[in-house]
Design a protein around this motif. Structure first.
Motif, PDB file in Angstrom:
ATOM      1  N   GLY A   8      25.335   3.397 -14.365  1.00  8.15           N
ATOM      2  CA  GLY A   8      25.976   2.085 -14.279  1.00  8.15           C
ATOM      3  C   GLY A   8      25.017   1.034 -13.730  1.00  8.15           C
ATOM      4  O   GLY A   8      24.988  -0.105 -14.222  1.00  8.15           O
ATOM      5  N   ALA A   9      24.214   1.416 -12.755  1.00  9.22           N
ATOM      6  CA  ALA A   9      23.262   0.464 -12.169  1.00  9.22           C
ATOM      7  C   ALA A   9      22.210   0.064 -13.201  1.00  9.22           C
ATOM      8  O   ALA A   9      21.756  -1.089 -13.235  1.00  9.22           O
ATOM      9  N   LEU A  10      21.835   1.002 -14.060  1.00  7.94           N
ATOM     10  CA  LEU A  10      20.856   0.678 -15.108  1.00  7.94           C
ATOM     11  C   LEU A  10      21.466  -0.270 -16.139  1.00  7.94           C
ATOM     12  O   LEU A  10      20.789  -1.177 -16.629  1.00  7.94           O
ATOM     13  N   VAL A  11      22.725  -0.070 -16.470  1.00  8.77           N
ATOM     14  CA  VAL A  11      23.372  -0.991 -17.432  1.00  8.77           C
ATOM     15  C   VAL A  11      23.538  -2.371 -16.787  1.00  8.77           C
ATOM     16  O   VAL A  11      23.346  -3.392 -17.448  1.00  8.77           O
ATOM     17  N   ASP A  12      23.862  -2.396 -15.485  1.00  9.33           N
ATOM     18  CA  ASP A  12      23.886  -3.682 -14.769  1.00  9.33           C
ATOM     19  C   ASP A  12      22.539  -4.395 -14.922  1.00  9.33           C
ATOM     20  O   ASP A  12      22.478  -5.596 -15.214  1.00  9.33           O
ATOM     21  N   ALA A  13      21.458  -3.635 -14.685  1.00 14.07           N
ATOM     22  CA  ALA A  13      20.108  -4.223 -14.776  1.00 14.07           C
ATOM     23  C   ALA A  13      19.846  -4.699 -16.208  1.00 14.07           C
ATOM     24  O   ALA A  13      19.276  -5.771 -16.424  1.00 14.07           O
TER      25      ALA A  13
END
Lengths: 199, 199
Positions: free
Chosen positions: B15-20
């Motif tokens: 999820g943090a990578l998709v946020d980025a």
């Protein structure tokens, strides 16, 4: 829109460069439409392109001006059509133009040519030709209002509504992302619903 | 659509990578959405991105899945609306979604993400989420037919017509190439004409 086989010795160099630019656009897309690629395609030195078009965006603008002129000619109403069919005919020819000139169409109305690039180009001429193509539709809408086919309203604003809807159907078809129905049948449904709602 | 401030320690790395990736998309556009840029943005090694998403297109697909889910939530009818206003409300929220999430919208429905890239991505999941967003509109159209607001017809085909028209207005507004009228007023005219023509 390159007029293959119609080139004559008197054809001017500027026109030949725009022909080359159109071939590059169709082959490589907007991102590939560079001064260097067009010079190579036309068999001239890059300086010959810079001298005539200033930069890449001047070249893009020259291609788009041709695109708008061809679209204007495509959209013009057919005098053989009955008044109540004439606008639908314009819509169908608009769709055929877009499907047959996909790269031009996307460069004319998409976001592939960023607005700052449009601003850097010789926008006055480009804007004039874009407005003239829209003006053909406005004229058709006025005529339809005079004939009682569309209800009386501001012709330009009604033309914008028709253009928006038709552009949407064509864009989703070009992008290959429609969800339901055959695109041609869906386009006919759209035309019928819209013209009925504006009548 | 990044949920700033809502991240918790338990928030998963994916999820943090998709946020980025969403932040990179908004900042640099689709062309800038590379594995390297997202890894830098997220403060991880590129291999960490490759391991989870396969390649750039897997990353694009993950961003678009979120986009379709957010669009589906935006478009859903408001139970506070009267039946005859409900579909227009969906249309207005669709426009607000597009204007508020321009880069997502263009990546979802434009040609910036070429179809071969879509094909290379994990299209099954992407197609499912795109179809689910469309399904929300189909449900609203069915409901409007049941309420007698739209005339009875194939709900999916009628939904496609509405989507095409609304998408067209929004696309021209996003590209900044409309020719007549204030975009919001023009959008209202389009909704009124279309829904009248489909009633």
């Amino acid at each position: 829109m390159t007029e293959t086989g119609q080139r004559t010795p008197s054809r001017d160099v500027q026109g030949a460069l725009v022909d080359a630019a159109e071939r590059v656009l169709v082959r490589d897309g907007t991102a590939g439409l560079t001064v260097r690629a067009v010079a190579t395609e036309a068999g001239v030195a890059p300086m010959g392109v810079y001298n005539r078009f200033g930069n890449k965006y001047g070249l893009v603008a020259a291609v788009l001006v041709r695109g708008f002129d061809a679209l204007a000619a495509s959209v013009r109403g057919d005098d053989a059509d009955a008044p109540q069919d004439r606008l639908a005919g314009c819509g169908r020819r608009y769709r055929r133009f877009a499907l047959g000139n996909r790269e031009h169409y996307e460069a004319m109305f998409g976001t592939a040519v960023p607005s700052d690039a449009r601003a850097a180009a010789s926008t006055t001429e480009l804007d004039e030709h874009a407005a003239a193509a829209f003006g053909v539709l406005v004229g058709e809408v006025s005529r339809a209002m005079d004939a009682g086919v569309l209800r009386r309203d501001d012709p330009a604003e009604t033309a914008q509504v028709i253009w928006s809807a038709v552009h949407g159907a064509v864009s989703l078809e070009l992008a290959g992302v429609t969800q339901a129905g055959d695109p041609e049948a869906s386009f006919e449904r759209l035309l019928a619903a819209l013209l009925s709602g504006l009548s």
